[in-house]
Design an enzyme around this catalytic site. Structure first.
Site, PDB file in Angstrom:
ATOM      1  N   PHE A  93       0.812  -1.206   0.000  1.00 53.24           N
ATOM      2  CA  PHE A  93       0.000   0.000   0.000  1.00 53.24           C
ATOM      3  C   PHE A  93       0.854   1.269   0.000  1.00 53.24           C
ATOM      4  CE2 PHE A  93      -2.457   2.921   3.016  1.00 53.24           C
ATOM      5  CZ  PHE A  93      -3.025   3.644   1.980  1.00 53.24           C
ATOM      6  N   ILE A  94       1.619   1.498   1.049  1.00 55.94           N
ATOM      7  CA  ILE A  94       2.429   2.714   1.103  1.00 55.94           C
ATOM      8  C   ILE A  94       3.567   2.635   0.094  1.00 55.94           C
ATOM      9  CG2 ILE A  94       3.886   4.170   2.561  1.00 55.94           C
ATOM     10  CD1 ILE A  94       2.272   3.189   4.961  1.00 55.94           C
ATOM     11  N   ASP A 123       9.367  -6.694  -3.954  1.00 55.12           N
ATOM     12  CA  ASP A 123       8.244  -7.183  -3.153  1.00 55.12           C
ATOM     13  C   ASP A 123       8.146  -8.702  -3.298  1.00 55.12           C
ATOM     14  OD1 ASP A 123       5.586  -5.454  -1.971  1.00 55.12           O
ATOM     15  OD2 ASP A 123       5.328  -7.618  -2.239  1.00 55.12           O
ATOM     16  N   ASP A 134      12.398 -11.279  -1.618  1.00 60.23           N
ATOM     17  CA  ASP A 134      12.153 -11.112  -0.186  1.00 60.23           C
ATOM     18  C   ASP A 134      13.354 -10.443   0.470  1.00 60.23           C
ATOM     19  OD1 ASP A 134      11.767 -11.756   2.677  1.00 60.23           O
ATOM     20  OD2 ASP A 134      10.196 -13.106   1.941  1.00 60.23           O
ATOM     21  N   GLN A 156      10.124  -0.110   3.003  1.00 63.32           N
ATOM     22  CA  GLN A 156       8.743  -0.248   3.465  1.00 63.32           C
ATOM     23  C   GLN A 156       8.350  -1.691   3.742  1.00 63.32           C
ATOM     24  OE1 GLN A 156       7.002   2.887   3.639  1.00 63.32           O
ATOM     25  NE2 GLN A 156       9.119   3.489   3.171  1.00 63.32           N
ATOM     26  N   SER A 183       6.489   2.765  12.933  1.00 62.86           N
ATOM     27  CA  SER A 183       5.060   2.771  13.234  1.00 62.86           C
ATOM     28  C   SER A 183       4.784   3.401  14.588  1.00 62.86           C
ATOM     29  CB  SER A 183       4.548   1.322  13.226  1.00 62.86           C
ATOM     30  OG  SER A 183       3.277   1.216  13.814  1.00 62.86           O
ATOM     31  N   TYR A 234       4.433  -7.006  16.942  1.00 59.64           N
ATOM     32  CA  TYR A 234       4.664  -6.101  15.817  1.00 59.64           C
ATOM     33  C   TYR A 234       5.324  -4.816  16.300  1.00 59.64           C
ATOM     34  CZ  TYR A 234       3.690  -2.789  12.060  1.00 59.64           C
ATOM     35  OH  TYR A 234       3.821  -1.830  11.091  1.00 59.64           O
ATOM     36  N   LYS A 257       9.197  -3.253  15.538  1.00 62.19           N
ATOM     37  CA  LYS A 257       9.459  -1.919  15.009  1.00 62.19           C
ATOM     38  C   LYS A 257      10.428  -1.147  15.903  1.00 62.19           C
ATOM     39  CE  LYS A 257       7.216  -1.812  11.160  1.00 62.19           C
ATOM     40  NZ  LYS A 257       7.902  -1.533   9.872  1.00 62.19           N
ATOM     41  N   ILE A 271     -11.514   1.710   7.957  1.00 63.14           N
ATOM     42  CA  ILE A 271     -12.203   2.644   7.063  1.00 63.14           C
ATOM     43  C   ILE A 271     -12.772   1.916   5.847  1.00 63.14           C
ATOM     44  CG2 ILE A 271     -11.858   4.596   5.493  1.00 63.14           C
ATOM     45  CD1 ILE A 271      -9.947   5.781   7.559  1.00 63.14           C
TER      46      ILE A 271
END
Length: 328
Positions: free
Chosen positions: A11-12, A31, A66, A86, A130, A154, A158, A195
């Protein structure tokens, strides 16, 4: 400029790769197409990057691989001027179920990137962190001096990722920056986010489902603002060695967000509530004064404006995007 975006079909990462290609840069998107969600969405991100390159003066190349593959990372990093790292195993709840996998990707994968960059002519490594590093708030909004007490594997991964990023700057002189993202949303967002689910359910006449009592708050950041924060780091070294918050203009209760989306799309619906996951943070809210001071970061999209933009995009792309949301 040659730019490597790891997680470049995500996404980002996909939005960054698209923006950089449109700006005229030569972009490589690395990716592994991890099926954390439908990989068809990643294919759409790749298509957007290729279109951006075709429309501008840049280029776009997809490399399937990877960040845990050290030799592959060495090869791709060695040719890059700037790296936007990312790639990560996302998902707080997933990290509770598979903490070792999260550590391998988020920590060991980052080490591979940093180590490869240390042995190359890379000008800068920008690492995606994050708001999960903060965990339980002692005060709000979070500034970068707030204690890091993550409440999930998670978040812990980070913190470790950030510390290695800082150490590679201090010990080896590698220009690095860590950006602490606060709940990023927008077109082509992950289909299992709040959302996207609120919008989808309302458009289909179904009540939005809120996990917990809905009083938890989030600092939702529009993806266009995140792109601008990253883009600024192509032009300055003022933030080297730093970690910075990248948030929005305010935070909002999840219950209020669900109500506002409901009121716009299906005002006759009642909210539904379900059990909350204990690994989810109670509140997030970013103090962005450091990013403003160092790189001139100023978010321009309020949550209400961003949700309206996303809803318009959702309607335009409903034929292919909605099935991904409904099956997530």
């Amino acid at each position: 400029m040659r730019i490597l975006v790891t997680g470049g079909a995500g996404f980002i990462g996909g939005h960054l790769a698209e923006a950089f290609a449109r700006d005229g840069h030569d972009v490589v998107a690395l990716d592994n197409f991890e099926p954390f969600y439908d990989v068809g969405l990643k294919e759409r991100n790749v298509e957007a990057g290729r279109r951006a390159a075709a429309d501008g003066d840049g280029s776009y190349e997809l490399v399937r691989g990877d960040v845990r593959e050290a030799d592959l990372v060495d090869e791709q990093v060695g040719d890059a001027d700037v790296i936007f790292h990312q790639a990560a195993q996302a998902g707080v709840r997933t990290s509770v179920e598979e903490p070792q996998k999260v550590n391998e990707i988020n920590v060991s994968g980052t080490l591979n990137v940093l180590e490869a960059a240390r042995d190359s002519d890379t000008e800068r490594v920008v690492v995606a962190s994050s708001s999960s590093v903060y965990g339980k708030p002692e005060y709000l909004p979070y500034d970068e001096d707030h204690p890091n007490t993550p409440v999930s594997p998670y978040g812990a991964s980070k913190v470790a990722q950030e510390q290695y990023t800082r150490v590679y700057n201090e010990v080896y002189g590698l220009p690095t920056v860590a950006l602490r993202y606060f709940t990023v949303y927008g077109p082509r967002m992950r289909p299992n986010m709040a959302i996207s689910n609120f919008v989808s359910r309302c458009l289909n006449g179904e009540p939005p489902v809120v996990y917990g009592d809905g009083t938890q708050t989030r600092d939702f950041t529009y993806v266009g603002d995140v792109v601008r924060a990253n883009r600024a780091l192509l032009d300055t070294d003022a933030a080297d060695g730093e970690a910075m918050n990248v948030g929005s203009t305010d935070n909002i209760e999840i219950r209020t967000l669900a109500e506002e989306i409901r009121d716009q799309l299906a005002p006759d619906l009642e909210l539904e509530y379900a059990e909350r996951n204990d690994a989810d943070s109670e509140h997030t809210h970013a103090d962005i004064s450091k990013a403003d001071e160092l790189v001139g970061y100023e978010p321009t999209t309020t949550i209400r404006e961003g949700v309206e933009r996303f809803t318009d995009w959702y309607r335009e792309n409903r034929d292919w995007y909605e099935p991904l949301v409904r099956n997530s």
